[in-house]
Scaffold this active site. Structure first.
Site, short mmCIF file in Angstrom:
data_model
loop_
_atom_site.label_atom_id
_atom_site.label_comp_id
_atom_site.label_asym_id
_atom_site.label_seq_id
_atom_site.Cartn_x
_atom_site.Cartn_y
_atom_site.Cartn_z
N ARG A 284 -72.64 -53.95 -0.51
CA ARG A 284 -72.24 -55.39 -0.21
C ARG A 284 -70.74 -55.59 -0.09
O ARG A 284 -70.18 -55.26 -1.04
CB ARG A 284 -72.85 -56.34 -1.33
CG ARG A 284 -72.58 -57.82 -1.15
CD ARG A 284 -73.35 -58.69 -2.17
NE ARG A 284 -73.20 -58.32 -3.44
CZ ARG A 284 -73.71 -58.68 -4.60
NH1 ARG A 284 -74.83 -59.58 -4.36
NH2 ARG A 284 -73.32 -58.38 -5.62
N ARG B 256 -67.54 -57.40 -4.99
CA ARG B 256 -67.37 -57.84 -6.16
C ARG B 256 -67.23 -56.97 -7.34
O ARG B 256 -67.80 -55.92 -7.55
CB ARG B 256 -68.71 -58.68 -6.36
CG ARG B 256 -68.86 -59.83 -5.89
CD ARG B 256 -70.15 -60.73 -5.55
NE ARG B 256 -70.92 -60.47 -6.91
CZ ARG B 256 -72.19 -61.02 -7.12
NH1 ARG B 256 -72.70 -61.77 -5.87
NH2 ARG B 256 -72.77 -60.95 -8.09
N LYS C 236 -81.52 -62.65 -2.64
CA LYS C 236 -81.83 -64.13 -3.07
C LYS C 236 -80.63 -65.00 -2.34
O LYS C 236 -80.93 -65.91 -1.54
CB LYS C 236 -81.71 -64.47 -4.44
CG LYS C 236 -82.54 -63.81 -5.52
CD LYS C 236 -82.73 -64.21 -6.94
CE LYS C 236 -81.14 -63.80 -7.42
NZ LYS C 236 -80.68 -62.27 -7.50
N ARG D 68 -76.44 -55.38 -15.46
CA ARG D 68 -77.02 -56.70 -15.04
C ARG D 68 -78.66 -56.52 -14.99
O ARG D 68 -79.48 -57.33 -15.16
CB ARG D 68 -76.42 -57.05 -13.64
CG ARG D 68 -75.13 -57.33 -13.80
CD ARG D 68 -74.23 -57.35 -12.76
NE ARG D 68 -74.80 -58.14 -11.48
CZ ARG D 68 -74.60 -58.27 -10.32
NH1 ARG D 68 -74.10 -57.12 -9.62
NH2 ARG D 68 -75.08 -58.86 -9.30
N ARG E 26 -82.11 -68.74 -15.49
CA ARG E 26 -82.04 -67.46 -15.68
C ARG E 26 -82.44 -67.02 -17.19
O ARG E 26 -82.78 -65.73 -17.50
CB ARG E 26 -80.47 -66.93 -15.54
CG ARG E 26 -80.14 -66.15 -14.32
CD ARG E 26 -78.83 -65.93 -14.32
NE ARG E 26 -78.50 -64.57 -13.64
CZ ARG E 26 -77.98 -64.50 -12.24
NH1 ARG E 26 -77.77 -65.65 -11.67
NH2 ARG E 26 -77.60 -63.54 -11.64
P1 AP5 Z 1 -77.57 -60.42 -1.88
O1 AP5 Z 1 -78.34 -61.70 -1.29
O2 AP5 Z 1 -76.16 -60.73 -2.35
O3 AP5 Z 1 -78.52 -60.40 -3.21
P2 AP5 Z 1 -78.48 -61.15 -4.61
O4 AP5 Z 1 -80.21 -61.29 -4.87
O5 AP5 Z 1 -78.21 -62.49 -4.33
O6 AP5 Z 1 -77.68 -60.35 -5.52
P3 AP5 Z 1 -76.66 -60.76 -6.55
O7 AP5 Z 1 -75.97 -59.75 -7.05
O8 AP5 Z 1 -75.81 -62.08 -6.07
O9 AP5 Z 1 -77.57 -61.61 -7.70
P4 AP5 Z 1 -77.33 -61.98 -9.13
O10 AP5 Z 1 -78.19 -62.91 -9.47
O11 AP5 Z 1 -76.94 -60.84 -10.01
O12 AP5 Z 1 -75.63 -62.49 -8.94
P5 AP5 Z 1 -75.28 -63.93 -9.24
O13 AP5 Z 1 -73.91 -64.14 -8.12
O14 AP5 Z 1 -76.28 -64.98 -8.96
O15 AP5 Z 1 -77.86 -59.12 -1.25
C1 AP5 Z 1 -77.39 -58.09 -1.79
C2 AP5 Z 1 -77.16 -57.04 -0.36
O16 AP5 Z 1 -78.33 -56.70 0.24
C3 AP5 Z 1 -76.07 -57.67 0.46
O17 AP5 Z 1 -75.13 -56.85 0.82
C4 AP5 Z 1 -76.86 -58.07 1.63
O18 AP5 Z 1 -76.21 -58.06 2.83
C5 AP5 Z 1 -78.02 -57.12 1.73
N1 AP5 Z 1 -79.52 -57.52 1.83
C6 AP5 Z 1 -79.78 -58.80 1.67
N2 AP5 Z 1 -81.14 -58.93 2.11
C7 AP5 Z 1 -81.02 -57.81 2.84
C8 AP5 Z 1 -82.48 -57.46 3.65
N3 AP5 Z 1 -83.52 -58.10 3.76
N4 AP5 Z 1 -82.46 -56.31 4.23
C9 AP5 Z 1 -81.10 -55.53 4.12
N5 AP5 Z 1 -80.07 -55.76 3.43
C10 AP5 Z 1 -80.21 -57.01 2.88
O19 AP5 Z 1 -74.48 -63.99 -10.51
C11 AP5 Z 1 -73.47 -63.25 -10.91
C12 AP5 Z 1 -73.12 -63.44 -12.37
O20 AP5 Z 1 -72.95 -64.92 -12.72
C13 AP5 Z 1 -74.28 -63.19 -13.29
O21 AP5 Z 1 -74.37 -61.71 -13.74
C14 AP5 Z 1 -73.82 -63.94 -14.38
O22 AP5 Z 1 -73.02 -63.45 -15.48
C15 AP5 Z 1 -73.31 -65.21 -13.90
N6 AP5 Z 1 -74.50 -66.31 -13.74
C16 AP5 Z 1 -74.85 -66.54 -12.42
N7 AP5 Z 1 -75.93 -67.64 -12.84
C17 AP5 Z 1 -76.05 -67.76 -13.88
C18 AP5 Z 1 -76.97 -68.25 -14.70
N8 AP5 Z 1 -77.58 -69.23 -14.22
N9 AP5 Z 1 -77.00 -68.21 -16.30
C19 AP5 Z 1 -75.97 -67.43 -16.79
N10 AP5 Z 1 -75.25 -66.65 -16.04
C20 AP5 Z 1 -75.11 -66.76 -14.71
#
Ligand code: AP5
Length: 213
Positions: free
Chosen positions: A122, A155, A13, A166, A88
């Site tokens: 990542r 991370r 994402k 997660r 979420r």
């Molecule tokens: P990446 O783009 O980082 O994937 P992502 O889906 O964004 O993964 P995240 O781990 O960031 O998602 P998340 O939603 O759990 O974390 P967030 O930061 O929002 O890609 C992953 C890897 O794949 C990378 O290395 C990339 O290079 C590679 N890649 C991407 N696309 C590719 C492709 N097409 N081909 C090959 N490789 C590829 O949240 C973190 C924490 O914050 C949560 O756990 C929670 O505690 C808190 N939080 C955040 N938002 C909220 C909310 N709304 N409510 C409550 N808590 C929240």
């Protein structure tokens, strides 16, 4: 153009929200990035959020809804935005309705193996949160961000046991949003399998088709 990118951790994402945001000239708003910045700054919000994030749980709805509301009210969101990681929970989705009208929800799908492979390699920039992958999308200079030359790091929530938590949190709290937005006729499914360039191109076509650009 107001969109949500929905999907489990590691599906891509953040990576594809960044690319699509640049393509359409609108900001990617990642609540995860905002929270990590708050932790870096040792703010009150950061202190409260850190424990939940490191354990793989969700930050309480009231905190995150206020954070999102204030971010969306900034001038750079006038032409639209891409929400990455918000909403979420059903409570967040309902709150969002009174903050802004959403035009499209893209539901990213990827196999479990694909998610683990992506999260396993990542790298994230400490300063600007740009996302890389050791194999799929490596930086030009090892360990350094292409955009701002800052250090790349792994991370805290990428440890295997935290990834499992997660994914379970996603299944329990976030997956119900698929039905929620499908019933509102806003959701399109998207196969996120494939290389970054290929996935980005297909994504832009899908968005254009659905928003009649
Ligand atoms: P990446 O783009 O980082 O994937 P992502 O889906 O964004 O993964 P995240 O781990 O960031 O998602 P998340 O939603 O759990 O974390 P967030 O930061 O929002 O890609 C992953 C890897 O794949 C990378 O290395 C990339 O290079 C590679 N890649 C991407 N696309 C590719 C492709 N097409 N081909 C090959 N490789 C590829 O949240 C973190 C924490 O914050 C949560 O756990 C929670 O505690 C808190 N939080 C955040 N938002 C909220 C909310 N709304 N409510 C409550 N808590 C929240």
């Amino acid at each position: 153009m107001r969109m949500i990118f929905l999907g489990p951790p590691g599906v891509g994402k953040g990576t594809h929200a960044q690319e699509a945001g640049e393509h359409y000239g609108i900001p990617k708003i990642s609540t995860g990035d905002i929270l990590r910045e708050e932790i870096k700054n040792d703010s009150e919000l950061g202190k409260k959020a850190q424990e939940y994030m490191n354990a793989g749980g969700l930050v309480p709805d009231d905190l995150i809804i206020e954070t999102l509301k204030s971010r969306i009210s900034r001038d750079d969101c006038i032409e639209g935005f891409i929400l990455d990681g918000f909403p979420r929970t059903l409570e967040q989705a309902e709150a969002l309705e009174s903050i802004s009208e959403i035009e499209l929800v893209v539901n990213f799908n990827l196999s479990y193996g694909g998610i683990m492979q992506r999260l396993g390699g990542r790298l994230t920039c400490r300063k600007c949160e740009a996302i890389y992958h050791v194999k799929n999308n490596p930086p030009k200079r090892e360990g350094l961000c292409d955009l701002c030359s800052s250090e790349l790091y792994v991370r805290e929530d990428q440890k295997p046991e935290v990834i499992e938590t997660r994914l379970k949190t996603y299944e329990r709290e976030t997956k119900p949003l698929i039905d929620y937005y499908r019933k509102k006729n806003l959701l399109v499914d998207f196969n996120a399998e494939g290389e970054v360039k290929d996935v980005s191109e297909r994504l832009i076509k899908l968005i254009d088709k659905n928003l009649n650009q």
